[in-house]
Design an enzyme around this catalytic site. Sequence first.
Site, PDB file in Angstrom:
ATOM      1  N   GLY A 308       4.034   2.191  11.911  1.00 27.09           N
ATOM      2  CA  GLY A 308       3.657   0.812  11.627  1.00 27.09           C
ATOM      3  C   GLY A 308       2.805   0.705  10.379  1.00 27.09           C
ATOM      4  N   SER A 309       1.824  -0.177  10.412  1.00 25.29           N
ATOM      5  CA  SER A 309       1.075  -0.515   9.197  1.00 25.29           C
ATOM      6  C   SER A 309       0.193   0.605   8.661  1.00 25.29           C
ATOM      7  CB  SER A 309       0.220  -1.762   9.442  1.00 25.29           C
ATOM      8  OG  SER A 309       1.058  -2.882   9.666  1.00 25.29           O
ATOM      9  N   THR A 310      -0.121   1.618   9.481  1.00 26.43           N
ATOM     10  CA  THR A 310      -0.903   2.736   8.943  1.00 26.43           C
ATOM     11  C   THR A 310      -0.129   3.454   7.840  1.00 26.43           C
ATOM     12  OG1 THR A 310      -0.069   4.132  10.741  1.00 26.43           O
ATOM     13  CG2 THR A 310      -2.230   3.132  11.057  1.00 26.43           C
ATOM     14  N   PHE A 311       1.210   3.348   7.867  1.00 30.28           N
ATOM     15  CA  PHE A 311       2.031   3.994   6.847  1.00 30.28           C
ATOM     16  C   PHE A 311       1.933   3.268   5.505  1.00 30.28           C
ATOM     17  CE2 PHE A 311       6.052   5.116   4.713  1.00 30.28           C
ATOM     18  CZ  PHE A 311       6.026   6.491   4.850  1.00 30.28           C
ATOM     19  N   LYS A 312       1.398   2.055   5.512  1.00 31.47           N
ATOM     20  CA  LYS A 312       1.267   1.296   4.273  1.00 31.47           C
ATOM     21  C   LYS A 312       0.341   1.988   3.274  1.00 31.47           C
ATOM     22  CE  LYS A 312       2.343  -3.102   6.537  1.00 31.47           C
ATOM     23  NZ  LYS A 312       1.840  -4.361   7.100  1.00 31.47           N
TER      24      LYS A 312
END
Length: 588
Positions: A308-312
């Site tokens: 999810g957004s941690t990969f951003k």
Amino acid sequence: MLKKEGSRDRNLKTHQRQTMTFVFVMVLVFSFVLCGRLSYLMIAMAPHYGVMAKELHERERKIKAKRGNLFDRNGNVIAGNVSVSTISVIHSQVKDPEKVISVLSKELELDENEVRKRVEKVSLREKVKSNVPKEVSDRIREYNLDGVMVDEDYKRYYPYGSLASHVIGFTGADNQGIIGLEVTYDEMLSGTDGAILTLTNASGIEIKNASEDRIEPISGKSLLLSLDINIQTYAEQAAARVMEQKAAKAVSIIIMNPDNGEIYGMVSLPEFNLNEPFVMSDGQKNTDMNVLNAMWRNPCISDTYEPGSTFKIITSAAALNEGVVSLNDSFHCPGYIAVEDRKIRCHKVTGHGSENFVQGVMNSCNPVFITLGARLGTDNFYKYLDKFMVLEKTGVDLPGEAKAVMHNKANVGAVELATISFGQSFQITPLRLMASVSSIINGGHSIVPHFGVAETDEELNIIRKLEFESKNNIISEDISNTMCNILESVVSEGTGKKAFVEGYHVAAKTGTSEKLPRRNNRYIASCIGFAPSSDPKVMALVLVDEPQGIYYGGTIAAPVIAELFDNILPYMGIEKDKGADTDEQSKQ
């Protein structure tokens, strides 16, 4: 007539001489063959039959080597040994089988019929029970039972029970590593068994007062770990609290030094008791290997998930390093973005409106990251997946590590690239995410996450330090510093506010991912954080699997990061920064 009789006599004598000659020759040949065979057996085969004779008259009893200890980074023993015994019977030496059966079944608390089978079995040596406590074996020894052997042994003992069970692992009945660090470093820890050699007669009965040869065992080497019992305890307590509060299926936490890859703590709740690894959480013993393997499985390294957004963080670093975005680039988020025939929504359905790149990261705005992915393009995006080693195993010194599950580059179109850019439609392990993010925030060098620090002796004297490969220039140091500043603003002004710790500059990125299959309302709430943001000394990742009720990473996982750092940073001797925001910031 007389001439005929004389002729017959001569023929008979000739025949007799021929027969005697043949017999003599045969006896001579046989004698030569026999002498040759005897010479072969007595000279050429003498060593072989000497060994056989020795084996017939010598009996070897193993002396188990003492397994090396596992020490935490402060020198605490987290895997040691206790003295136990192995009880065996030698059938040919048992003089009073009924007494032996009675004593052993009583002292060892075994079924009498089971003991009888072993005592009456005709074999050189039959094991009755291993890992017998010393006080019990001492009592058995006092009976002075003929044919009963009490041999010294060691049993692995874990003084902290279930602490870091998925990491430490355990050993089997033969003291060989089964899972975890126990199996990774088994060769180092095992040592070399010794033996006691006793003389027996042809019936296999030991000769009393005969001299014994003893080959002393060589103890295994010990291992100093980066694991810290206190940090592990903080993490397990924090995990247990959020697991109970949110009635979650599971909670995983990893705490690591992002500069060198040393892992301080790794939690995978629920844990299990290392001293009773076949006992389930309900207290019942289980023999179903599928059930046991599921309990022993370490999801931090063996399970993959959509980050999810941690990969951003990775998408941002790639875009900045490649020069396709600047800090002040403008974006507009109406709550969605059109990609080919798809309308991909932002988590804020009403949209974020106008925002620059830094605000897009703070807001965790999907349209911003989809745009970055498109600017990079598939080839460049995959180039950075390679640079950050997203598609590779980390090389952690634990067994069972899984690889990322990613689209084949040839099959990536605009929609697939869009979903990858904000952390969906692929899966990686939690530890892989941490290792990749580490190279973004530590100045740009790769790390290999690990627990092993040094091979030592039993007194913790270092024999050799363990080395793990590192690569430089993953990204520029300037981009690394920029990313640290941006991620600090996520805590001070963005979705990670609940990761705030008074007196410290904490940086973080939150994430919320929906588990497959979609629309089943099953989520993983996560947050990855590090501190101090300008010079990261400690990094943590929190995953809450299937929380009930509110499931957003910024609401559930970020407070756990704050709780961890509030305990860990002072414990590590990292002083508060007087210039850091006050508690008023956390209330905004």
